[in-house]
Design a protein around this motif. Sequence first.
Motif, mmCIF file in Angstrom:
data_model
loop_
_atom_site.group_PDB
_atom_site.id
_atom_site.type_symbol
_atom_site.label_atom_id
_atom_site.label_comp_id
_atom_site.label_asym_id
_atom_site.label_seq_id
_atom_site.Cartn_x
_atom_site.Cartn_y
_atom_site.Cartn_z
ATOM 1 N N LEU A 55 0.830 -1.212 0.000
ATOM 2 C CA LEU A 55 0.000 0.000 0.000
ATOM 3 C C LEU A 55 0.863 1.260 0.000
ATOM 4 N N LEU A 56 1.984 1.218 0.745
ATOM 5 C CA LEU A 56 2.882 2.371 0.776
ATOM 6 C C LEU A 56 3.494 2.631 -0.593
ATOM 7 N N TYR A 57 3.861 1.561 -1.307
ATOM 8 C CA TYR A 57 4.420 1.726 -2.655
ATOM 9 C C TYR A 57 3.402 2.345 -3.606
ATOM 10 N N GLN A 65 3.412 10.750 -6.545
ATOM 11 C CA GLN A 65 4.186 10.959 -7.772
ATOM 12 C C GLN A 65 5.697 10.817 -7.568
ATOM 13 N N TYR A 66 6.112 9.919 -6.683
ATOM 14 C CA TYR A 66 7.532 9.590 -6.579
ATOM 15 C C TYR A 66 7.900 8.620 -7.699
ATOM 16 N N ASP A 67 9.200 8.556 -8.002
ATOM 17 C CA ASP A 67 9.664 7.602 -9.005
ATOM 18 C C ASP A 67 9.479 6.175 -8.494
ATOM 19 N N PRO A 68 9.298 5.209 -9.413
ATOM 20 C CA PRO A 68 9.036 3.827 -8.979
ATOM 21 C C PRO A 68 10.158 3.220 -8.135
ATOM 22 N N PHE A 69 11.424 3.453 -8.531
ATOM 23 C CA PHE A 69 12.518 2.806 -7.802
ATOM 24 C C PHE A 69 12.645 3.316 -6.366
ATOM 25 N N PRO A 70 12.686 4.652 -6.123
ATOM 26 C CA PRO A 70 12.709 5.113 -4.724
ATOM 27 C C PRO A 70 11.488 4.662 -3.929
ATOM 28 N N SER A 71 10.332 4.613 -4.591
ATOM 29 C CA SER A 71 9.124 4.154 -3.899
ATOM 30 C C SER A 71 9.259 2.689 -3.490
ATOM 31 N N LEU A 72 9.825 1.885 -4.395
ATOM 32 C CA LEU A 72 10.000 0.463 -4.092
ATOM 33 C C LEU A 72 10.989 0.263 -2.946
ATOM 34 N N ILE A 73 12.101 1.019 -2.968
ATOM 35 C CA ILE A 73 13.100 0.895 -1.904
ATOM 36 C C ILE A 73 12.499 1.315 -0.560
ATOM 37 N N THR A 74 11.786 2.439 -0.556
ATOM 38 C CA THR A 74 11.174 2.921 0.687
ATOM 39 C C THR A 74 10.158 1.926 1.229
ATOM 40 N N ALA A 75 9.327 1.391 0.329
ATOM 41 C CA ALA A 75 8.314 0.421 0.762
ATOM 42 C C ALA A 75 8.964 -0.851 1.300
#
Length: 352
Positions: A55-57, A65-75
Amino acid sequence: MAQTSGSLMSFFVGKTKATLNIIWDVYSKPTPCNLKEVFGLIVLCLAISGSTGGLLYVWMNFTLQYDPFPSLITAAVSGSTLALVLFLLHPMRCAFTIILPSLGTKQGRKILISTALTILATKCIPNMVNNVSSVVVMMKCSTQVAVEGILNSTTEIKSAVADMKEILEDIPDFTDTETIPHLQQGTNIYEMMQKLEKVSKELKADISTQQKVLETTSNVVQKVIAVAFILLLLGGSVWYLIGYLTDILLGGAIGDIVDFFGSANVKTMRKDYSYVIPMLPPRCVKELSPPEQSVLVTVGALYLTAFFMTLVEVYARRMRRKICTSFYRKREEQRVQYLLAKVLKKREGPVN
């Protein structure tokens, strides 16, 4: 046959309730009793942290509207940390679990409504600026057409003046035609257009600058609100849990211009001079953009959720209390004993 079906249904319902009770008992225990419970707790924590990370991703990538890669790392990091915290810290399991019923309280409704108002402001104001920019373009186009029309209309005026001179020259004793107005020849249309273009560009540049500032501010504010939303939910749950454990009584605590027609009625002159200047020609009209449908849906969903939560606030408070009770059973026994003693003392007071 009907009795057999009812018996099977009752059996499956009872079996399901028993399984859920066992799972909840493992999850709410301070420490697992055996390897089976340890394995079950690990599976539960991984399932909760995995769904939360997913859900966070989605929220970071598609909403913020974050980029997919930073969103994936953060999630991934957040999910892994959450799994570890839930498995090791019993109070955090309780605090994390009561987040959902906390949304049904007054504090949760305030958070939802504030979030809806902020989303509405940060999304609608840039859209309004875009529409203002489109209106400026329409005004520029319309003004250019109007100026060209007014300046080109001097041809008709010159024709009318020439006709008036011919008529007046035929009148006896009227030879002073110098009083007839003379129109300036060779009007500099290009110079006027250049000035108009300069003013339009300056205004458009100012609006564009303000639009960029608003878009940047909107993105920053939206991300800050997202962090504040999570912190408020988690903070409210932790605060309620602290109140539950420390206070034995309490459970815790936003048109057309028609130009000119000349008619000289000297002698038998009957001639009309007309010139039409459209104020907003069709080629100058631009379609204005309405607010994004996703924004309206999101804000509407938040308001509906907040309204629905007012109807179930009592049940949300009870659920939050029951969750704390299942995590801290001894503390609940102390609270019950204290309240019973207080009630008995109050009843015995007048007798003594």
